[in-house]
Write a protein that holds these residues in place. Structure first.
Motif, PDB file in Angstrom:
ATOM      1  N   LEU A 257      73.569 -22.506  -2.632  1.00 11.98           N
ATOM      2  CA  LEU A 257      73.393 -22.588  -4.080  1.00 11.98           C
ATOM      3  C   LEU A 257      74.705 -22.495  -4.860  1.00 11.98           C
ATOM      4  O   LEU A 257      74.728 -22.788  -6.059  1.00 11.98           O
ATOM      5  CB  LEU A 257      72.460 -21.459  -4.540  1.00 11.98           C
ATOM      6  N   GLY A 258      75.747 -22.053  -4.165  1.00 11.99           N
ATOM      7  CA  GLY A 258      77.001 -21.815  -4.880  1.00 11.99           C
ATOM      8  C   GLY A 258      77.006 -20.424  -5.488  1.00 11.99           C
ATOM      9  O   GLY A 258      75.955 -19.809  -5.701  1.00 11.99           O
ATOM     10  N   ASP A 259      78.219 -19.907  -5.778  1.00 11.21           N
ATOM     11  CA  ASP A 259      78.292 -18.547  -6.340  1.00 11.21           C
ATOM     12  C   ASP A 259      79.743 -18.281  -6.757  1.00 11.21           C
ATOM     13  O   ASP A 259      80.654 -19.084  -6.521  1.00 11.21           O
ATOM     14  CB  ASP A 259      77.849 -17.526  -5.295  1.00 11.21           C
ATOM     15  N   LYS A 260      79.951 -17.147  -7.360  1.00 14.32           N
ATOM     16  CA  LYS A 260      81.299 -16.658  -7.667  1.00 14.32           C
ATOM     17  C   LYS A 260      81.512 -15.365  -6.887  1.00 14.32           C
ATOM     18  O   LYS A 260      80.712 -14.434  -7.009  1.00 14.32           O
ATOM     19  CB  LYS A 260      81.474 -16.425  -9.160  1.00 14.32           C
ATOM     20  N   VAL A 261      82.578 -15.323  -6.090  1.00  5.18           N
ATOM     21  CA  VAL A 261      82.835 -14.160  -5.241  1.00  5.18           C
ATOM     22  C   VAL A 261      84.265 -13.670  -5.465  1.00  5.18           C
ATOM     23  O   VAL A 261      85.125 -14.391  -5.971  1.00  5.18           O
ATOM     24  CB  VAL A 261      82.639 -14.499  -3.743  1.00  5.18           C
ATOM     25  N   THR A 262      84.504 -12.439  -5.070  1.00  2.00           N
ATOM     26  CA  THR A 262      85.846 -11.849  -5.182  1.00  2.00           C
ATOM     27  C   THR A 262      86.608 -12.070  -3.880  1.00  2.00           C
ATOM     28  O   THR A 262      86.070 -11.845  -2.785  1.00  2.00           O
ATOM     29  CB  THR A 262      85.750 -10.339  -5.461  1.00  2.00           C
ATOM     30  N   THR A 263      87.845 -12.535  -3.998  1.00  2.84           N
ATOM     31  CA  THR A 263      88.690 -12.716  -2.807  1.00  2.84           C
ATOM     32  C   THR A 263      90.106 -12.231  -3.104  1.00  2.84           C
ATOM     33  O   THR A 263      90.548 -12.201  -4.261  1.00  2.84           O
ATOM     34  CB  THR A 263      88.716 -14.196  -2.372  1.00  2.84           C
ATOM     35  N   ALA A 264      90.799 -11.830  -2.071  1.00  2.00           N
ATOM     36  CA  ALA A 264      92.142 -11.265  -2.238  1.00  2.00           C
ATOM     37  C   ALA A 264      93.218 -12.354  -2.205  1.00  2.00           C
ATOM     38  O   ALA A 264      93.106 -13.333  -1.464  1.00  2.00           O
ATOM     39  CB  ALA A 264      92.417 -10.245  -1.138  1.00  2.00           C
ATOM     40  N   THR A 265      94.257 -12.173  -3.018  1.00  3.62           N
ATOM     41  CA  THR A 265      95.459 -13.014  -2.970  1.00  3.62           C
ATOM     42  C   THR A 265      96.674 -12.090  -2.982  1.00  3.62           C
ATOM     43  O   THR A 265      96.548 -10.865  -3.119  1.00  3.62           O
ATOM     44  CB  THR A 265      95.543 -13.971  -4.175  1.00  3.62           C
ATOM     45  N   LEU A 266      97.860 -12.668  -2.838  1.00  4.95           N
ATOM     46  CA  LEU A 266      99.082 -11.874  -2.860  1.00  4.95           C
ATOM     47  C   LEU A 266      99.303 -11.201  -4.209  1.00  4.95           C
ATOM     48  O   LEU A 266     100.014 -10.202  -4.307  1.00  4.95           O
ATOM     49  CB  LEU A 266     100.295 -12.756  -2.521  1.00  4.95           C
ATOM     50  N   ASP A 267      98.677 -11.754  -5.235  1.00  2.00           N
ATOM     51  CA  ASP A 267      98.825 -11.193  -6.585  1.00  2.00           C
ATOM     52  C   ASP A 267      97.659 -10.294  -6.984  1.00  2.00           C
ATOM     53  O   ASP A 267      97.569  -9.874  -8.141  1.00  2.00           O
ATOM     54  CB  ASP A 267      98.965 -12.335  -7.609  1.00  2.00           C
ATOM     55  N   GLY A 268      96.764 -10.010  -6.033  1.00  4.35           N
ATOM     56  CA  GLY A 268      95.605  -9.187  -6.344  1.00  4.35           C
ATOM     57  C   GLY A 268      94.317  -9.983  -6.230  1.00  4.35           C
ATOM     58  O   GLY A 268      94.311 -11.179  -5.925  1.00  4.35           O
ATOM     59  N   ASP A 269      93.208  -9.313  -6.467  1.00  2.94           N
ATOM     60  CA  ASP A 269      91.903  -9.958  -6.349  1.00  2.94           C
ATOM     61  C   ASP A 269      91.669 -10.946  -7.489  1.00  2.94           C
ATOM     62  O   ASP A 269      92.101 -10.733  -8.629  1.00  2.94           O
ATOM     63  CB  ASP A 269      90.794  -8.904  -6.364  1.00  2.94           C
ATOM     64  N   ILE A 270      90.987 -12.051  -7.146  1.00  2.00           N
ATOM     65  CA  ILE A 270      90.591 -13.032  -8.161  1.00  2.00           C
ATOM     66  C   ILE A 270      89.127 -13.408  -7.929  1.00  2.00           C
ATOM     67  O   ILE A 270      88.548 -13.099  -6.883  1.00  2.00           O
ATOM     68  CB  ILE A 270      91.457 -14.306  -8.109  1.00  2.00           C
ATOM     69  N   ILE A 271      88.514 -14.084  -8.894  1.00  2.00           N
ATOM     70  CA  ILE A 271      87.151 -14.593  -8.764  1.00  2.00           C
ATOM     71  C   ILE A 271      87.233 -16.029  -8.263  1.00  2.00           C
ATOM     72  O   ILE A 271      87.865 -16.885  -8.885  1.00  2.00           O
ATOM     73  CB  ILE A 271      86.397 -14.530 -10.107  1.00  2.00           C
ATOM     74  N   LEU A 272      86.600 -16.271  -7.117  1.00  2.00           N
ATOM     75  CA  LEU A 272      86.624 -17.596  -6.483  1.00  2.00           C
ATOM     76  C   LEU A 272      85.263 -18.258  -6.638  1.00  2.00           C
ATOM     77  O   LEU A 272      84.228 -17.651  -6.348  1.00  2.00           O
ATOM     78  CB  LEU A 272      86.973 -17.449  -4.999  1.00  2.00           C
ATOM     79  N   THR A 273      85.264 -19.506  -7.072  1.00  2.00           N
ATOM     80  CA  THR A 273      84.018 -20.254  -7.240  1.00  2.00           C
ATOM     81  C   THR A 273      83.665 -20.975  -5.936  1.00  2.00           C
ATOM     82  O   THR A 273      84.466 -21.762  -5.413  1.00  2.00           O
ATOM     83  CB  THR A 273      84.145 -21.290  -8.363  1.00  2.00           C
ATOM     84  N   ILE A 274      82.453 -20.679  -5.428  1.00  2.00           N
ATOM     85  CA  ILE A 274      81.947 -21.351  -4.231  1.00  2.00           C
ATOM     86  C   ILE A 274      81.052 -22.495  -4.693  1.00  2.00           C
ATOM     87  O   ILE A 274      79.996 -22.258  -5.301  1.00  2.00           O
ATOM     88  CB  ILE A 274      81.124 -20.394  -3.331  1.00  2.00           C
ATOM     89  N   PRO A 275      81.410 -23.755  -4.433  1.00  2.00           N
ATOM     90  CA  PRO A 275      80.567 -24.867  -4.869  1.00  2.00           C
ATOM     91  C   PRO A 275      79.239 -24.879  -4.106  1.00  2.00           C
ATOM     92  O   PRO A 275      79.170 -24.409  -2.968  1.00  2.00           O
ATOM     93  CB  PRO A 275      81.410 -26.106  -4.506  1.00  2.00           C
ATOM     94  N   PRO A 276      78.171 -25.411  -4.684  1.00  2.00           N
ATOM     95  CA  PRO A 276      76.896 -25.530  -3.976  1.00  2.00           C
ATOM     96  C   PRO A 276      77.050 -26.380  -2.713  1.00  2.00           C
ATOM     97  O   PRO A 276      77.860 -27.297  -2.666  1.00  2.00           O
ATOM     98  CB  PRO A 276      75.969 -26.214  -4.997  1.00  2.00           C
ATOM     99  N   GLN A 277      76.248 -26.056  -1.692  1.00  2.00           N
ATOM    100  CA  GLN A 277      76.224 -26.758  -0.419  1.00  2.00           C
ATOM    101  C   GLN A 277      77.601 -26.773   0.266  1.00  2.00           C
ATOM    102  O   GLN A 277      78.048 -27.779   0.792  1.00  2.00           O
ATOM    103  CB  GLN A 277      75.698 -28.185  -0.598  1.00  2.00           C
ATOM    104  N   THR A 278      78.249 -25.615   0.252  1.00  2.00           N
ATOM    105  CA  THR A 278      79.532 -25.461   0.931  1.00  2.00           C
ATOM    106  C   THR A 278      79.298 -25.181   2.410  1.00  2.00           C
ATOM    107  O   THR A 278      78.499 -24.325   2.775  1.00  2.00           O
ATOM    108  CB  THR A 278      80.339 -24.304   0.304  1.00  2.00           C
ATOM    109  N   HIS A 279      79.995 -25.893   3.268  1.00  2.00           N
ATOM    110  CA  HIS A 279      79.839 -25.715   4.707  1.00  2.00           C
ATOM    111  C   HIS A 279      80.820 -24.659   5.224  1.00  2.00           C
ATOM    112  O   HIS A 279      81.906 -24.463   4.673  1.00  2.00           O
ATOM    113  CB  HIS A 279      80.084 -27.039   5.440  1.00  2.00           C
TER     114      HIS A 279
END
Length: 331
Positions: A257-279
């Motif tokens: 369905l897609g979603d927004k999740v938190t993921t880590a980067t070198l500059d700190g956590d960001i909100i990452l958009t997961i597109p629908p039907q991601t494999h």
């Protein structure tokens, strides 16, 4: 009768060699065979070779000595037994009786031609001290990924071997063994250094610390210390060239369905958009979130999607998966 010394052969130069060629050959050999740079069984052999090199340079670097030596001719063989020719008018040769001046470290051949100089007793015998730059040293610098990314200063401690300051590397004092270095001519020194780390330094790069390498000889300048950067593995990020790679774990419904999740980067956590039907295995690109580039800008950060089930599923969730499985039959 003594042994003929082919000083040109010892330095590896032609008899027509210029002053600069002789000096260059001497410096190369002196660095290679200096006993203060050797240890164990190599040290004794290096001492003899070093004396021979210094003797050859003492003669060939002095125009008067070289001219006198050249008058003997080029037909002698290195190591051949030799005695002063009887037909060399105006050529003064020296002879010595037991009990004369102490040994200088030069060979009998040298002393027959040029006489015997008094030895320098401050180091327990004759000691030649050419001014020579110290050796460059390489060591490893362990850095975390964050330290390499941000740069800054890091305090490190190194252990090195230095020429003994008491006996000046001779290993002797007042005709006895130097108690400070145990006769080795070297002491172990532990020093603390502040290292400036440029932001975005790459694994395998080298940081040069001027004058922090091997100690110079005869008052010569110290060598340099090269620190090879070893970036330690990171639990979240992998550096690939100028790009960063990491993973994010999502559930099957988030992938569908897609979603927004938190993921880590070198500059700190960001909100990452997961597109629908991601494999699973798909890599999402975060432009400009990677490693700093020379001249400005940054590489990219690639987040690989990993689809995984939660550790626990309720009865209701299992019923939904069963219904989904029925719907997928025959598709």
């Amino acid at each position: 009768m003594t042994t003929y010394k082919d000083y040109y052969k010892i330095l590896g130069v032609e008899r027509t060699a210029t002053e600069q060629e002789i000096k260059s050959a001497y410096r190369k050999l002196a660095r290679q065979y200096h006993p203060d740079l050797k240890t164990g069984s190599e040290k004794e052999a290096a001492e003899e070779k070093f004396k021979e090199i210094n003797e050859a340079y003492e003669v060939l670097s002095d125009p008067e000595k070289r001219a006198k030596y050249d008058r003997l001719g080029a037909n002698w063989q290195h190591g051949q037994e030799w005695q002063p020719p009887p037909d060399m008018d105006g050529f003064h040769f020296y002879t010595w009786n037991d009990g004369d001046l102490g040994a200088t470290g030069f060979s009998d051949f040298f002393e027959t031609l040029f006489g015997r100089a008094r030895a320098n007793r401050t180091g327990g015998g004759f000691r030649w001290e050419p001014q020579m730059r110290g050796q460059d040293i390489e060591s490893e610098l362990q850095l975390t990924l964050e330290e390499s990314y941000r740069g800054g200063e890091k305090t490190i401690q190194l252990t090195s071997r230095e020429i003994c300051a008491v006996c000046q590397g001779s290993g002797h004092l007042d005709r006895g063994i130097c108690a400070y270095c145990g006769g080795t001519g070297n002491t172990t020194v532990r020093k603390t250094l502040e290292v400036k780390i440029p932001p975005g330094i790459q694994n395998g790069s080298k940081i040069r610390l001027r004058n922090q390498g091997g100690e110079g000889l005869g008052g010569g300048q110290r060598g340099d210390l090269y620190l090879k950067v070893n970036i330690q593995p990171h639990p979240l990020f992998t550096l690939k060239g100028n790009d960063i790679e990491s993973k994010v774990i999502i559930t099957p419904e988030q992938a569908a369905l897609g979603d927004k999740v938190t993921t880590a980067t070198l500059d700190g956590d960001i909100i990452l958009t997961i597109p629908p039907q991601t494999h699973s295995g798909k890599k999402l690109r975060l432009r400009g979130k990677g490693w700093p580039l020379k001249g400005g800008g940054r590489g990219d950060h690639y987040v690989e999607v990993v689809i995984d089930l939660p550790a626990f599923l309720s009865e209701a969730e299992l019923d939904l998966y069963k219904k989904l499985a029925e719907l997928r039959k025959g598709v």
